[in-house]
Design a protein around this motif. Structure first.
Motif, PDB file in Angstrom:
ATOM      1  N   LEU A  15      86.140  45.262  32.644  1.00 36.27           N
ATOM      2  CA  LEU A  15      84.907  45.649  31.974  1.00 36.27           C
ATOM      3  C   LEU A  15      84.836  45.046  30.566  1.00 36.27           C
ATOM      4  CD1 LEU A  15      84.432  49.397  32.916  1.00 36.27           C
ATOM      5  CD2 LEU A  15      82.949  47.498  33.474  1.00 36.27           C
ATOM      6  N   THR A  16      85.932  45.049  29.891  1.00 36.47           N
ATOM      7  CA  THR A  16      85.965  44.491  28.542  1.00 36.47           C
ATOM      8  C   THR A  16      85.697  43.003  28.575  1.00 36.47           C
ATOM      9  OG1 THR A  16      87.639  46.138  27.972  1.00 36.47           O
ATOM     10  CG2 THR A  16      87.351  44.337  26.447  1.00 36.47           C
ATOM     11  N   SER A  17      86.293  42.315  29.519  1.00 38.35           N
ATOM     12  CA  SER A  17      86.068  40.869  29.609  1.00 38.35           C
ATOM     13  C   SER A  17      84.631  40.555  30.003  1.00 38.35           C
ATOM     14  CB  SER A  17      87.059  40.233  30.582  1.00 38.35           C
ATOM     15  OG  SER A  17      86.843  40.731  31.873  1.00 38.35           O
ATOM     16  N   LYS A  32      93.413  47.761  34.784  1.00 34.50           N
ATOM     17  CA  LYS A  32      92.800  46.536  35.255  1.00 34.50           C
ATOM     18  C   LYS A  32      91.285  46.652  35.210  1.00 34.50           C
ATOM     19  CE  LYS A  32      96.355  44.950  38.331  1.00 34.50           C
ATOM     20  NZ  LYS A  32      96.715  44.500  39.612  1.00 34.50           N
ATOM     21  N   LEU A  52      89.561  48.521  33.186  1.00 38.60           N
ATOM     22  CA  LEU A  52      89.162  48.478  31.791  1.00 38.60           C
ATOM     23  C   LEU A  52      89.190  47.059  31.262  1.00 38.60           C
ATOM     24  CD1 LEU A  52      90.810  51.588  30.144  1.00 38.60           C
ATOM     25  CD2 LEU A  52      88.409  51.102  30.333  1.00 38.60           C
ATOM     26  N   LEU A  53      90.175  46.327  31.613  1.00 41.52           N
ATOM     27  CA  LEU A  53      90.258  44.933  31.187  1.00 41.52           C
ATOM     28  C   LEU A  53      89.109  44.131  31.779  1.00 41.52           C
ATOM     29  CD1 LEU A  53      94.059  44.117  31.296  1.00 41.52           C
ATOM     30  CD2 LEU A  53      92.577  44.026  29.325  1.00 41.52           C
ATOM     31  N   LEU A  92      81.995  42.439  29.256  1.00 44.98           N
ATOM     32  CA  LEU A  92      81.175  42.737  28.082  1.00 44.98           C
ATOM     33  C   LEU A  92      81.311  41.658  27.012  1.00 44.98           C
ATOM     34  CD1 LEU A  92      81.644  46.595  27.684  1.00 44.98           C
ATOM     35  CD2 LEU A  92      79.613  45.380  28.402  1.00 44.98           C
ATOM     36  N   VAL A  93      82.514  41.143  26.856  1.00 42.24           N
ATOM     37  CA  VAL A  93      82.728  40.096  25.865  1.00 42.24           C
ATOM     38  C   VAL A  93      82.081  38.790  26.320  1.00 42.24           C
ATOM     39  CG1 VAL A  93      84.509  38.685  24.752  1.00 42.24           C
ATOM     40  CG2 VAL A  93      84.796  41.142  24.921  1.00 42.24           C
TER      41      VAL A  93
END
Length: 154
Positions: free
Chosen positions: A8-10, A3, A5-6, A12-13
């Motif tokens: 952080l990825t969202s 969760k 990681l998701l 960053l995107v």
């Protein structure tokens, strides 16, 4: 963990999307005014370039005049050199003619003397034969012997 990681990825995107700024709306009148300013600037640049090209053309014209003046000077120098060369050849021709005309009478006289005295005769020249004859005569005649001795011919 997944969760996180998701998340952080969202994040960053989504960040580049947040960086986009929405531009204000430009009216047609503002576009036309901007185009008119660009055209005026373009026209001013063209006029400046035309002035510069005219100045360069004047410089080239001045350089062309200088080259023409140099060409005229070189032509006059070339003509002077040609006149000098012709004069030198004329002088050489005169010297040869003068030498030939001066030596011709002397050559004619020498050939006449050679023929008169028979200098090329196998028996010897007339002068040599005459001296031999006088020496023979001097053996018998004392008067001739005295004369030949006085002239150192015996």
């Amino acid at each position: 963990m997944l969760k996180i990681l998701l998340l952080l990825t969202s994040v960053l995107v989504a960040m580049p999307v947040a960086a986009v700024d929405v531009a204000s709306r430009i009216s047609d009148r503002e576009i036309i005014e901007s185009l008119a300013e660009l055209k005026a600037g373009q026209k001013a640049s063209e006029e400046k370039m035309d002035l510069r090209f005219a100045a360069v053309d004047q410089r080239f014209a001045a350089v062309d005049q200088r080259f023409e003046a140099i060409d005229r000077r070189l032509d006059s120098i070339q003509q002077l050199m040609l006149v000098t060369i012709v004069g030198i050849f004329g002088l050489i021709g005169f010297i040869i003619w003068d030498r030939y005309s001066t030596l011709r009478p002397m050559d004619t006289r020498l050939r006449g003397l050679e023929e008169d005295l028979e200098l090329r005769s196998p028996e010897g020249s007339k002068l040599t034969r005459l001296i031999h004859a006088l020496r023979e005569l001097a053996k018998e005649d004392k008067k001739v012997e005295a004369i030949l001795r006085s002239f150192s011919l015996l």
